[in-house]
Design a protein around this motif. Structure first.
Motif, mmCIF file in Angstrom:
data_model
loop_
_atom_site.group_PDB
_atom_site.id
_atom_site.type_symbol
_atom_site.label_atom_id
_atom_site.label_comp_id
_atom_site.label_asym_id
_atom_site.label_seq_id
_atom_site.Cartn_x
_atom_site.Cartn_y
_atom_site.Cartn_z
ATOM 1 N N GLY A 17 0.789 -1.232 0.000
ATOM 2 C CA GLY A 17 0.000 0.000 0.000
ATOM 3 C C GLY A 17 0.815 1.273 0.000
ATOM 4 N N ILE A 18 2.053 1.191 -0.440
ATOM 5 C CA ILE A 18 2.895 2.381 -0.538
ATOM 6 C C ILE A 18 2.367 3.237 -1.684
ATOM 7 C CG2 ILE A 18 5.222 3.210 -1.065
ATOM 8 C CD1 ILE A 18 6.206 0.472 0.141
ATOM 9 N N ASP A 19 2.265 4.532 -1.440
ATOM 10 C CA ASP A 19 1.789 5.446 -2.470
ATOM 11 C C ASP A 19 2.939 5.768 -3.419
ATOM 12 O OD1 ASP A 19 -0.400 7.452 -3.354
ATOM 13 O OD2 ASP A 19 1.446 8.645 -3.209
ATOM 14 N N ARG A 20 2.758 5.448 -4.680
ATOM 15 C CA ARG A 20 3.834 5.654 -5.650
ATOM 16 C C ARG A 20 4.111 7.119 -5.925
ATOM 17 N NH1 ARG A 20 0.859 3.784 -11.217
ATOM 18 N NH2 ARG A 20 -0.812 5.283 -11.031
ATOM 19 N N ASP A 21 3.179 8.003 -5.555
ATOM 20 C CA ASP A 21 3.357 9.433 -5.800
ATOM 21 C C ASP A 21 3.970 10.181 -4.628
ATOM 22 O OD1 ASP A 21 2.296 9.270 -8.432
ATOM 23 O OD2 ASP A 21 0.281 9.220 -7.583
ATOM 24 N N GLY A 22 4.383 9.464 -3.587
ATOM 25 C CA GLY A 22 5.147 10.107 -2.529
ATOM 26 C C GLY A 22 4.424 10.393 -1.232
ATOM 27 N N ALA A 23 3.193 9.948 -1.056
ATOM 28 C CA ALA A 23 2.488 10.209 0.203
ATOM 29 C C ALA A 23 3.160 9.517 1.390
ATOM 30 C CB ALA A 23 1.024 9.768 0.104
ATOM 31 N N ASN A 24 3.967 8.498 1.134
ATOM 32 C CA ASN A 24 4.678 7.793 2.201
ATOM 33 C C ASN A 24 6.145 8.223 2.286
ATOM 34 O OD1 ASN A 24 2.610 5.539 0.951
ATOM 35 N ND2 ASN A 24 2.634 5.595 3.173
ATOM 36 N N ALA A 25 6.478 9.324 1.646
ATOM 37 C CA ALA A 25 7.864 9.800 1.635
ATOM 38 C C ALA A 25 8.390 9.901 3.058
ATOM 39 C CB ALA A 25 7.953 11.150 0.941
ATOM 40 N N GLY A 26 9.628 9.446 3.232
ATOM 41 C CA GLY A 26 10.270 9.480 4.536
ATOM 42 C C GLY A 26 10.101 8.191 5.326
ATOM 43 N N GLU A 27 9.145 7.345 4.943
ATOM 44 C CA GLU A 27 8.998 6.056 5.611
ATOM 45 C C GLU A 27 10.155 5.153 5.208
ATOM 46 O OE1 GLU A 27 5.110 4.405 4.955
ATOM 47 O OE2 GLU A 27 4.117 6.077 5.969
ATOM 48 N N THR A 28 10.333 4.073 5.965
ATOM 49 C CA THR A 28 11.440 3.166 5.726
ATOM 50 C C THR A 28 10.950 1.834 5.171
ATOM 51 O OG1 THR A 28 11.284 2.445 8.030
ATOM 52 C CG2 THR A 28 12.931 4.139 7.518
ATOM 53 N N ILE A 29 11.789 1.222 4.344
ATOM 54 C CA ILE A 29 11.525 -0.124 3.847
ATOM 55 C C ILE A 29 12.816 -0.922 3.899
ATOM 56 C CG2 ILE A 29 11.867 0.508 1.419
ATOM 57 C CD1 ILE A 29 9.667 -1.647 0.787
ATOM 58 N N LEU A 30 12.724 -2.112 4.460
ATOM 59 C CA LEU A 30 13.828 -3.058 4.454
ATOM 60 C C LEU A 30 13.575 -4.019 3.301
ATOM 61 C CD1 LEU A 30 16.312 -4.553 5.646
ATOM 62 C CD2 LEU A 30 14.696 -5.769 7.145
ATOM 63 N N ILE A 31 14.519 -4.100 2.390
ATOM 64 C CA ILE A 31 14.402 -5.006 1.255
ATOM 65 C C ILE A 31 15.401 -6.134 1.453
ATOM 66 C CG2 ILE A 31 14.528 -5.274 -1.243
ATOM 67 C CD1 ILE A 31 13.887 -2.288 -1.499
ATOM 68 N N ILE A 32 14.874 -7.306 1.805
ATOM 69 C CA ILE A 32 15.694 -8.493 2.006
ATOM 70 C C ILE A 32 15.772 -9.211 0.666
ATOM 71 C CG2 ILE A 32 15.935 -10.673 3.245
ATOM 72 C CD1 ILE A 32 14.279 -9.374 5.530
ATOM 73 N N GLY A 33 16.985 -9.346 0.155
ATOM 74 C CA GLY A 33 17.176 -9.877 -1.195
ATOM 75 C C GLY A 33 17.289 -8.747 -2.189
ATOM 76 N N ALA A 34 17.832 -7.630 -1.747
ATOM 77 C CA ALA A 34 17.883 -6.416 -2.558
ATOM 78 C C ALA A 34 18.794 -6.530 -3.774
ATOM 79 C CB ALA A 34 18.325 -5.233 -1.696
ATOM 80 N N GLY A 35 19.755 -7.429 -3.745
ATOM 81 C CA GLY A 35 20.692 -7.545 -4.859
ATOM 82 C C GLY A 35 20.178 -8.389 -6.015
#
Length: 161
Positions: A17-35
């Motif tokens: 549910g992350i807003d692609r237009d930036g409404a969640n700007a500044g929030e954090t996301i951990l991406i496991i398997g980022a490479g």
């Protein structure tokens, strides 16, 4: 679009549910398997949405790769990610994307903030104890009940949260 791009897009914007237009700007996301393929696209999509990206990598070349793609922080998934996150001043993260296997489930449960969201794109044969999630009221309880009861068919989709 490639399958990796579609997978990352759906995981972040449709499932978390992350807003692609930036409404969640500044929030954090951990991406496991980022490479990996989905993770490398995910880093870029998360940055475009204004998120602070914590990527996992363990080798110098993948650490450099995820930084070049826009990761704000990199943690080593072969070491204690909870301790590494806390040393970065991040006791919790808003979103977690598990883009490889579920061996990092306990870490995800520990790091997700209350009411945060976790998405995974991989099947699992590993147990996913839900006790730690209860206190955080995270958004995936029924999906895991189906998986643990071996009643799931196809892809499980979580919506409307």
């Amino acid at each position: 679009m490639s399958l990796t791009k579609i997978t990352a897009y759906e995981a972040f914007f449709d499932r978390l549910g992350i807003d692609r237009d930036g409404a969640n700007a500044g929030e954090t996301i951990l991406i496991i398997g980022a490479g990996g393929g989905v993770g490398s696209i995910g880093i870029q999509l998360a940055k475009l949405a204004g998120l602070t990206v914590i990527a996992t990598a363990s080798r110098p070349e993948t650490t450099s790769w995820v930084k070049d793609l826009g990761a704000t922080h990199v943690v080593n998934h072969r070491k204690d990610m909870v301790a590494q996150g806390r040393s970065l001043g991040l006791p919790h993260v808003d979103h977690i994307a598990i883009l490889n296997d579920m061996r990092h489930w306990d870490t995800a449960v520990e790091l997700i903030r209350p009411q945060g969201g976790i998405v995974s794109i991989d099947d699992t044969d590993l147990p996913m104890p839900m006790g730690g999630m209860k206190m955080k009221a995270a958004n995936i309880r029924e999906a895991h009940r189906l998986v643990e009861a071996e009643q799931a068919k196809g892809k499980i989709v979580i919506e409307g949260f």
